[in-house]
Design a protein around this motif. Structure first.
Motif, mmCIF file in Angstrom:
data_model
loop_
_atom_site.group_PDB
_atom_site.id
_atom_site.type_symbol
_atom_site.label_atom_id
_atom_site.label_comp_id
_atom_site.label_asym_id
_atom_site.label_seq_id
_atom_site.Cartn_x
_atom_site.Cartn_y
_atom_site.Cartn_z
ATOM 1 N N LEU A 1 0.664 -1.064 -0.137
ATOM 2 C CA LEU A 1 -0.018 0.010 -0.071
ATOM 3 C C LEU A 1 0.904 1.116 -0.090
ATOM 4 C CD1 LEU A 1 -3.128 -0.256 -0.089
ATOM 5 C CD2 LEU A 1 -3.166 0.558 2.415
ATOM 6 N N MET A 2 2.021 1.189 0.752
ATOM 7 C CA MET A 2 2.786 2.413 0.849
ATOM 8 C C MET A 2 3.655 2.431 -0.615
ATOM 9 S SD MET A 2 4.523 2.639 4.707
ATOM 10 C CE MET A 2 4.924 1.010 4.823
ATOM 11 N N ALA A 3 3.820 1.513 -1.202
ATOM 12 C CA ALA A 3 4.232 1.808 -2.508
ATOM 13 C C ALA A 3 3.453 2.178 -3.725
ATOM 14 C CB ALA A 3 4.901 0.223 -3.200
ATOM 15 N N PHE A 4 2.108 1.963 -3.389
ATOM 16 C CA PHE A 4 1.183 2.518 -4.274
ATOM 17 C C PHE A 4 1.071 3.878 -4.159
ATOM 18 C CE2 PHE A 4 -1.854 -1.514 -4.778
ATOM 19 C CZ PHE A 4 -1.126 -2.054 -5.432
ATOM 20 N N ALA A 5 1.097 4.341 -2.763
ATOM 21 C CA ALA A 5 1.174 5.787 -2.406
ATOM 22 C C ALA A 5 2.597 6.615 -2.790
ATOM 23 C CB ALA A 5 0.984 5.738 -0.749
ATOM 24 N N GLY A 6 3.556 5.621 -3.271
ATOM 25 C CA GLY A 6 4.694 6.515 -3.513
ATOM 26 C C GLY A 6 5.731 6.925 -2.473
ATOM 27 N N LEU A 7 5.289 6.079 -1.218
ATOM 28 C CA LEU A 7 5.998 6.351 0.034
ATOM 29 C C LEU A 7 7.316 5.625 0.409
ATOM 30 C CD1 LEU A 7 3.014 7.059 2.341
ATOM 31 C CD2 LEU A 7 4.245 8.667 1.275
ATOM 32 N N ILE A 8 7.336 4.478 -0.396
ATOM 33 C CA ILE A 8 8.683 3.946 -0.386
ATOM 34 C C ILE A 8 8.902 3.660 -1.850
ATOM 35 C CG2 ILE A 8 8.132 2.816 1.758
ATOM 36 C CD1 ILE A 8 7.353 0.181 0.409
ATOM 37 N N LYS A 9 10.673 3.346 -2.194
ATOM 38 C CA LYS A 9 11.077 3.380 -3.466
ATOM 39 C C LYS A 9 11.950 2.166 -3.576
ATOM 40 C CE LYS A 9 9.435 7.585 -3.787
ATOM 41 N NZ LYS A 9 8.411 8.170 -4.718
ATOM 42 N N ASN A 10 12.455 1.689 -2.399
ATOM 43 C CA ASN A 10 13.238 0.480 -2.605
ATOM 44 C C ASN A 10 12.684 -0.775 -2.586
ATOM 45 O OD1 ASN A 10 12.236 0.832 -0.064
ATOM 46 N ND2 ASN A 10 13.974 -0.139 1.138
ATOM 47 N N PHE A 11 12.141 -0.945 -4.075
ATOM 48 C CA PHE A 11 11.715 -2.455 -4.347
ATOM 49 C C PHE A 11 11.806 -2.959 -5.631
ATOM 50 C CE2 PHE A 11 8.158 0.906 -4.838
ATOM 51 C CZ PHE A 11 7.891 0.784 -6.188
ATOM 52 N N ARG A 12 11.734 -3.901 -6.141
ATOM 53 C CA ARG A 12 12.148 -4.333 -7.448
ATOM 54 C C ARG A 12 10.605 -4.359 -8.221
ATOM 55 N NH1 ARG A 12 16.171 -9.538 -6.960
ATOM 56 N NH2 ARG A 12 17.637 -8.454 -5.715
ATOM 57 N N GLY A 13 10.721 -4.445 -9.550
ATOM 58 C CA GLY A 13 9.404 -4.301 -10.214
ATOM 59 C C GLY A 13 8.733 -2.942 -10.465
ATOM 60 N N ASP A 14 7.512 -3.017 -10.787
ATOM 61 C CA ASP A 14 7.023 -1.831 -11.374
ATOM 62 C C ASP A 14 5.720 -1.627 -10.473
ATOM 63 O OD1 ASP A 14 8.859 -0.998 -13.214
ATOM 64 O OD2 ASP A 14 8.104 -2.881 -14.331
#
Length: 287
Positions: free
Chosen positions: A28-41
């Protein structure tokens, strides 16, 4: 490599389900643009969340822990968030009045947010995310720990968002909430997708059979050959059976015919549940 891939359709209520640590809040935080350190899109409306600055302009985010100024009054919290979103003057005052009314906070407008009950604190949390009418609403455990009245009001708000064409993505441990609110869900374990689809298809594919519970006024016949169901438990005057989803009609007809002389006092049918789907899938992973 962990694999987590799914699509949320515009205008639906989509649920992220999983045990603690499954990755729901992180996604959910990745959806919100609050974390960037992940692989993929992670792409929302054509925009890659990795390159967005903070929360996407089309996205409202309701965190699990209320994001409030606890020393501010309810009105002051709303005033601050309206100002942060660029609302001022009469527009800001009109929006504050609207949100106080919509989220049942009028009687608490001049109370410090820290003094609110958990339910009203969550309603204020959601109100703050509603300052601007965003197209997508992300909600992390929106009903966790709430009383029945507060849960009902949050559920009504989610349904109202859907009725206006908004897309809602929520995490929850409350599977009854997921069944009543979500069009589609994904079940996660340790960052991997175990199942993904609408509630009906998941119940069909992973939900097991129907459970039939029968109470009798007389003893159960000693010989009870059944073609459409199997006995799970039996006592002098109570019988619990299970049948697959396709045979529920014939199974009930057969039971009524076979048990007629025993005097059926009560017959209860329990449908497959999302809870069974959830526990069934997770037990296979953790076995």
């Amino acid at each position: 490599m962990k694999e987590c891939s799914f699509v949320v359709q515009e205008g639906e209520v989509f649920g992220l389900l999983g045990s603690n640590g499954a990755g729901k809040s992180t996604i959910l935080m990745a959806f919100a643009g609050l974390i960037k350190n992940f692989r993929g899109d992670v792409t929302i409306m054509g925009n890659d969340c990795r390159f967005s600055s903070g929360i996407n302009r089309d996205v409202a985010y309701v965190p699990q822990s209320p994001c409030l100024f606890f020393d501010f009054t309810v009105r002051e919290n709303l005033h601050f968030f309206c100002s942060m979103e660029g609302l001022g003057g009469d527009e800001r005052e009109s929006k504050i009045k609207e949100l106080l009314s919509k989220f049942y906070l009028e009687g608490f407008a001049d109370m410090a947010a820290g003094r609110l009950s958990g339910g009203y604190r969550q309603l204020l949390n959601i109100a703050l995310s509603s300052v601007l009418d965003k197209k997508i609403v992300l909600m992390d455990e929106p009903t966790a720990g709430l009383d029945l009245w507060s849960k009902k009001k949050v559920g009504e708000h989610i349904r109202e968002l859907k009725s206006r064409g908004k897309t809602v993505v929520l995490t929850t441990h409350d599977l009854a909430d997921a069944e009543s609110l979500c069009d589609n869900v994904v079940i996660l374990s340790d960052g991997r997708v175990l199942a993904n689809g609408n509630i009906r298809s998941l119940l069909r594919d992973f939900g097991g059979g129907y459970t039939i519970s029968v109470s009798l006024s007389n003893k159960i016949p000693k010989v009870l050959p059944l073609a459409y169901s199997k006995v799970i438990s039996i006592s002098a005057q109570r019988l619990v059976l299970e049948t697959n989803q396709a045979d529920i009609g014939p199974a009930i007809t057969e039971l009524v015919s076979k048990l007629g002389s025993a005097g059926i006092e009560d017959l209860e049918v329990r449908e497959p549940s999302l809870g069974y789907v959830f526990s069934n899938l997770l037990s296979k992973v953790k076995a």
